[in-house]
Design an enzyme around this catalytic site. Structure first.
Site, PDB file in Angstrom:
ATOM      1  N   SER A 253       0.849  -1.181   0.000  1.00 50.89           N
ATOM      2  CA  SER A 253       0.000   0.000   0.000  1.00 50.89           C
ATOM      3  C   SER A 253       0.891   1.238   0.000  1.00 50.89           C
ATOM      4  O   SER A 253       2.108   1.127   0.007  1.00 50.89           O
ATOM      5  CB  SER A 253      -0.902   0.002   1.240  1.00 50.89           C
ATOM      6  N   LYS A 254       0.233   2.396   0.016  1.00 46.97           N
ATOM      7  CA  LYS A 254       0.959   3.668  -0.063  1.00 46.97           C
ATOM      8  C   LYS A 254       2.035   3.797   1.009  1.00 46.97           C
ATOM      9  O   LYS A 254       3.026   4.493   0.813  1.00 46.97           O
ATOM     10  CB  LYS A 254      -0.027   4.827   0.057  1.00 46.97           C
ATOM     11  N   ARG A 255       1.796   3.144   2.142  1.00 46.21           N
ATOM     12  CA  ARG A 255       2.791   3.196   3.225  1.00 46.21           C
ATOM     13  C   ARG A 255       4.156   2.712   2.760  1.00 46.21           C
ATOM     14  O   ARG A 255       5.184   3.080   3.300  1.00 46.21           O
ATOM     15  CB  ARG A 255       2.361   2.259   4.366  1.00 46.21           C
ATOM     16  N   GLY A 257       5.484   3.101  -0.166  1.00 45.12           N
ATOM     17  CA  GLY A 257       6.040   3.866  -1.287  1.00 45.12           C
ATOM     18  C   GLY A 257       5.029   3.889  -2.414  1.00 45.12           C
ATOM     19  O   GLY A 257       3.831   3.779  -2.169  1.00 45.12           O
TER      20      GLY A 257
END
Ligand code: GLU
Length: 484
Positions: A253-255, A257
């Protein structure tokens, strides 16, 4: 499970256009595309846009642009003879309605008028009484409440199990008693079909032979199989690709990168590097790492996709991108770099003024050091603009009084050079250095600082030749005057 006739493979990628195109989704598209191409089959793109609240035109564009950028073309569309696809579920509502009517008529689905509040209250009561929370809706027995809008529920019989031999995960079995009568059409104005229902109607009507999708859809498959059976359609084979994880083994996920394809594009990853990276994330062919597209089509086997999740490794992607940058002909890199000049602070007119032949000489000097096109454009900036400042450390080291003397001598030699080619300049400076009993680096480094602002850069003499005499002398003069 059935074996498809040779050449009759039909697969699809069916994204919901509710956000960006996730790299995990891209891998699903890629595996489908490769499978179709390897089998001489058909690859369909179907936009699952029935959720009108969350679907956006921008997300549809991101899907189409992304697949085109990766050269994962789709084969078919709704308009015969017109441009190929994609299919859009919103254009297919008549089919869902027709199938709903069929299920209701056959007694396999029924209208349900329960409100969300009623269902929630019944769930709570059942929990408190430690009763099963299945069959919270009485409409199957009592019929719908008059005057309320009805949803349509699919009726699940309790007997037996639903099972399939997953192409990737092996045999999966679920007892029917665990599956509720589930909603297939919502009670809203549009009579929106839910994903499970619309997907089955489409997959069946489109003759999909292999449903290849992310493992997050495994819980949906038993319901879909029940729908196939109820509608009398032949089952496709199912293959569920394991999820892509971050380094902490949580779903990517966005966490972790960048997860959106367009972010990789914007950073200057080459489409072929991404394809090569994603294909290996869960599939192997011995320990081979590099594959051309033609080779992939030849050797890709769906059965070789592993059931274990792949961990997204940015360092490996960077490495692969470097490999593809070094392999790309300068002409292609010049084209690929075009959108990266402006973000690197290099006006397009500056690039145009230098011309294509000049650019094709410059580019090969930078391929060794660049992991992405964005980095490469940034590294080339000094070719177009004199450095605004000199790195303090480099200036301190290479601007001693002795170096200034060398720089002045070099300036004089360069000013009088008969020819300004890399070879001629190298010969000239070497002769100067040897004549004075010094070492080349003592001259090369201050010149490098003057040209680039830093002590590290591609080979110096080709750079001098590319910059041209006037610019070279101007930059040396400025360093001599202003550097301290
Ligand atoms: N629209 C679904 C998704 O984006 C498709 C799942 C499927 O391939 O059946 O996850």
């Amino acid at each position: 499970m059935h074996a498809p006739l040779p050449g009759s493979v039909r697969v699809r990628f069916a994204p919901s256009p509710t956000g960006y195109l996730h790299v995990g989704g891209v891998r699903t598209a890629l595996y489908n595309w490769l499978y179709a191409r390897a089998q001489g089959g058909v690859f369909i793109l179907r936009i699952e846009d029935t959720d009108v609240e969350r679907s956006t035109a921008a997300a549809v564009r991101a899907i189409l642009d992304g697949l085109r950028w990766l050269d994962l073309g789709w084969d078919e569309g709704p308009e015969a003879g017109g441009p190929a696809g994609p299919y859009r579920q919103l254009e297919r509502e008549a089919h869902y309605r027709e199938h709903t009517a069929r299920l209701v008529r056959d007694g396999k689905a029924y209208p349900c008028t329960c409100t969300a509040e009623e269902l929630a209250a019944r769930r709570e009561a059942a929990r408190a009484a430690k009763r099963s929370v299945r069959h919270l809706c009485p409409c199957r027995e009592t019929g719908p409440v008059a005057g309320r809008r009805a949803a349509i529920r699919f009726q699940v019989s309790d007997a037996g199990a639903v099972a399939w031999d997953d192409l990737i995960q092996g045999r999966i079995e679920v007892v029917r008693a665990e599956i509720d009568d589930f909603i297939i059409v919502r009670s809203d104005e549009r009579e929106t079909p839910v994903y499970n229902f619309a997907a089955v109607v489409d997959d069946a009507m489109m003759g999909i032979t292999h449903v290849i999708r992310g493992a997050d859809h495994i819980p949906n498959t038993p319901r879909q199989i029940l729908l196939y059976e109820a509608l009398g359609y032949r089952l496709p084979a199912f293959g569920h690709i394991p999820l892509v994880l971050g380094t902490d083994r949580e779903k990517l996920s966005k966490r972790h990168g960048d997860v959106a394809l367009h972010e990789y594009q914007a950073k200057g990853y080459l489409p072929e590097a991404l394809v090569n990276y994603l294909v290996r994330l869960g599939w192997a062919h011995g320990d081979q790492e590099l594959f051309s597209r033609e080779e992939l089509v030849r050797v890709f086997r769906l059965e070789k996709v592993g059931a274990a999740p792949g961990v997204f490794d940015h360092a490996k992607l960077d490495w692969l991108n470097g490999v593809y940058i070094r392999q790309a002909p300068p002409g292609r890199l010049a084209e690929l770099l075009t959108p990266f000049w402006e973000p690197a602070g290099i006006g397009r007119e500056l690039v145009e003024r230098r011309g294509q032949a000049w650019l094709l000489q410059a580019i090969p000097l930078f391929v060794e050091r660049s992991k992405t096109l964005r980095e490469m454009a940034g590294a080339m900036r000094f070719l177009f603009q004199a450095p605004a400042a000199w790195e303090p450390k480099a200036a301190a080291k290479y601007l001693t009084p002795a170096h200034r003397g060398h720089l002045r001598a070099a300036r004089q030699a360069l000013a009088g050079a008969v020819e300004f080619s890399a070879e001629a300049l190298e010969a000239l400076v070497r002769a100067l250095v040897e004549g004075r009993g010094h070492k080349l680096v003592e001259y090369a480094q201050p010149i490098r600082v003057a040209m680039t602002g830093s002590a590290a850069s591609p080979p110096l003499f080709p750079i001098l030749s590319l910059l041209g005499r006037d610019e070279v002398l101007r930059r040396i003069d400025r360093l001599l005057e202003e550097g301290n």
